[in-house]
Motif scaffolding. Sequence first.
Motif, PDB file in Angstrom:
ATOM      1  N   LEU A 163      -4.213   6.618  -3.470  1.00  0.00           N
ATOM      2  CA  LEU A 163      -3.016   7.020  -2.736  1.00  0.00           C
ATOM      3  C   LEU A 163      -2.859   8.533  -2.749  1.00  0.00           C
ATOM      4  O   LEU A 163      -3.311   9.202  -3.672  1.00  0.00           O
ATOM      5  CB  LEU A 163      -1.771   6.396  -3.377  1.00  0.00           C
ATOM      6  CG  LEU A 163      -1.656   4.879  -3.305  1.00  0.00           C
ATOM      7  CD1 LEU A 163      -0.491   4.406  -4.159  1.00  0.00           C
ATOM      8  CD2 LEU A 163      -1.473   4.427  -1.874  1.00  0.00           C
ATOM      9  N   ASP A 164      -2.183   9.051  -1.739  1.00  0.00           N
ATOM     10  CA  ASP A 164      -1.902  10.481  -1.696  1.00  0.00           C
ATOM     11  C   ASP A 164      -0.619  10.783  -2.467  1.00  0.00           C
ATOM     12  O   ASP A 164      -0.653  11.152  -3.614  1.00  0.00           O
ATOM     13  CB  ASP A 164      -1.792  10.969  -0.246  1.00  0.00           C
ATOM     14  CG  ASP A 164      -3.139  10.934   0.461  1.00  0.00           C
ATOM     15  OD1 ASP A 164      -4.161  11.188  -0.199  1.00  0.00           O
ATOM     16  OD2 ASP A 164      -3.159  10.641   1.664  1.00  0.00           O
ATOM     17  N   GLU A 165       0.506  10.612  -1.849  1.00  0.00           N
ATOM     18  CA  GLU A 165       1.789  10.926  -2.475  1.00  0.00           C
ATOM     19  C   GLU A 165       2.728   9.736  -2.336  1.00  0.00           C
ATOM     20  O   GLU A 165       3.439   9.614  -1.343  1.00  0.00           O
ATOM     21  CB  GLU A 165       2.420  12.160  -1.816  1.00  0.00           C
ATOM     22  CG  GLU A 165       1.690  13.460  -2.084  1.00  0.00           C
ATOM     23  CD  GLU A 165       2.043  14.071  -3.431  1.00  0.00           C
ATOM     24  OE1 GLU A 165       3.192  13.936  -3.879  1.00  0.00           O
ATOM     25  OE2 GLU A 165       1.145  14.681  -4.027  1.00  0.00           O
TER      26      GLU A 165
ATOM     27  N   SER B  67      -3.313   2.299  -5.296  1.00  0.00           N
ATOM     28  CA  SER B  67      -2.462   1.372  -4.560  1.00  0.00           C
ATOM     29  C   SER B  67      -2.184   0.141  -5.417  1.00  0.00           C
ATOM     30  O   SER B  67      -2.935  -0.176  -6.336  1.00  0.00           O
ATOM     31  CB  SER B  67      -3.121   0.975  -3.236  1.00  0.00           C
ATOM     32  OG  SER B  67      -4.363   0.357  -3.457  1.00  0.00           O
ATOM     33  N   ILE B  68      -1.093  -0.512  -5.116  1.00  0.00           N
ATOM     34  CA  ILE B  68      -0.716  -1.735  -5.818  1.00  0.00           C
ATOM     35  C   ILE B  68      -0.365  -2.788  -4.772  1.00  0.00           C
ATOM     36  O   ILE B  68      -0.076  -2.469  -3.620  1.00  0.00           O
ATOM     37  CB  ILE B  68       0.475  -1.515  -6.784  1.00  0.00           C
ATOM     38  CG1 ILE B  68       1.707  -0.994  -6.031  1.00  0.00           C
ATOM     39  CG2 ILE B  68       0.099  -0.577  -7.909  1.00  0.00           C
ATOM     40  CD1 ILE B  68       2.957  -0.877  -6.887  1.00  0.00           C
ATOM     41  N   TYR B  69      -0.420  -4.030  -5.185  1.00  0.00           N
ATOM     42  CA  TYR B  69      -0.053  -5.109  -4.274  1.00  0.00           C
ATOM     43  C   TYR B  69       1.411  -4.962  -3.897  1.00  0.00           C
ATOM     44  O   TYR B  69       2.238  -4.624  -4.721  1.00  0.00           O
ATOM     45  CB  TYR B  69      -0.319  -6.468  -4.925  1.00  0.00           C
ATOM     46  CG  TYR B  69      -1.790  -6.791  -4.969  1.00  0.00           C
ATOM     47  CD1 TYR B  69      -2.386  -7.506  -3.943  1.00  0.00           C
ATOM     48  CD2 TYR B  69      -2.590  -6.342  -6.009  1.00  0.00           C
ATOM     49  CE1 TYR B  69      -3.741  -7.781  -3.956  1.00  0.00           C
ATOM     50  CE2 TYR B  69      -3.946  -6.610  -6.037  1.00  0.00           C
ATOM     51  CZ  TYR B  69      -4.515  -7.335  -5.007  1.00  0.00           C
ATOM     52  OH  TYR B  69      -5.853  -7.597  -5.019  1.00  0.00           O
ATOM     53  N   GLY B  70       1.700  -5.179  -2.628  1.00  0.00           N
ATOM     54  CA  GLY B  70       3.067  -5.084  -2.142  1.00  0.00           C
ATOM     55  C   GLY B  70       3.337  -3.826  -1.335  1.00  0.00           C
ATOM     56  O   GLY B  70       4.298  -3.779  -0.583  1.00  0.00           O
TER      57      GLY B  70
ATOM     58  N   PRO C 197      -3.631  -2.327   1.924  1.00  0.00           N
ATOM     59  CA  PRO C 197      -4.832  -2.792   2.622  1.00  0.00           C
ATOM     60  C   PRO C 197      -5.644  -1.645   3.234  1.00  0.00           C
ATOM     61  O   PRO C 197      -6.870  -1.636   3.164  1.00  0.00           O
ATOM     62  CB  PRO C 197      -4.282  -3.713   3.712  1.00  0.00           C
ATOM     63  CG  PRO C 197      -2.957  -4.169   3.197  1.00  0.00           C
ATOM     64  CD  PRO C 197      -2.429  -2.995   2.421  1.00  0.00           C
ATOM     65  N   ARG C 198      -4.967  -0.675   3.802  1.00  0.00           N
ATOM     66  CA  ARG C 198      -5.664   0.467   4.411  1.00  0.00           C
ATOM     67  C   ARG C 198      -6.390   1.289   3.345  1.00  0.00           C
ATOM     68  O   ARG C 198      -7.521   1.725   3.542  1.00  0.00           O
ATOM     69  CB  ARG C 198      -4.685   1.357   5.166  1.00  0.00           C
ATOM     70  CG  ARG C 198      -5.365   2.526   5.867  1.00  0.00           C
ATOM     71  CD  ARG C 198      -4.358   3.478   6.466  1.00  0.00           C
ATOM     72  NE  ARG C 198      -3.413   2.797   7.304  1.00  0.00           N
ATOM     73  CZ  ARG C 198      -3.285   2.983   8.603  1.00  0.00           C
ATOM     74  NH1 ARG C 198      -4.061   3.847   9.204  1.00  0.00           N
ATOM     75  NH2 ARG C 198      -2.394   2.337   9.291  1.00  0.00           N
ATOM     76  N   CYS C 199      -5.743   1.490   2.202  1.00  0.00           N
ATOM     77  CA  CYS C 199      -6.368   2.250   1.112  1.00  0.00           C
ATOM     78  C   CYS C 199      -7.620   1.540   0.602  1.00  0.00           C
ATOM     79  O   CYS C 199      -8.647   2.169   0.360  1.00  0.00           O
ATOM     80  CB  CYS C 199      -5.378   2.449  -0.033  1.00  0.00           C
ATOM     81  SG  CYS C 199      -3.990   3.508   0.365  1.00  0.00           S
TER      82      CYS C 199
END
Length: 128
Positions: A12-14, A38-41, A46-48
């Motif tokens: 993730l970025d920010e 990234s985390i679920y939710g 999905p994109r990451c």
Amino acid sequence: MDVTAAFLNGKLDEVYMKQPEGFVIQGKEELVCKLKHSIYGLKQSPRCWNAVLDQQLREMGFSQSTSDPCIYTSTLEGEFFIVGRSDERMSSIKEAVSEKFKMKDLGEMNHFLGVKVVQDPKEEIIWI
């Protein structure tokens, strides 16, 4: 093959979130957590994950299909990522992806997204 906790591999970025319930620091309730992965939710998870997987497959010499972005082909031997011409090649692909991600081999595919898949290795035919 199934990637264990696939979305947790995304970068993730920010992105910030409130302190999770049960982990709130007393007297510092206004603090937030910066997420590194990234985390679920999350909407962008999905994109990451796709970006990480795409990069790995490209590093392995695969090209993304222009007609379907979920299909990758080998630029050297014209193989599909899921379907290969030899067991040796499929094993090497599995090993290479497993080096990057924790994987679980689910065996020969017989269902995919609720669709029955029948394979005839002798005739090199797959029915969906």
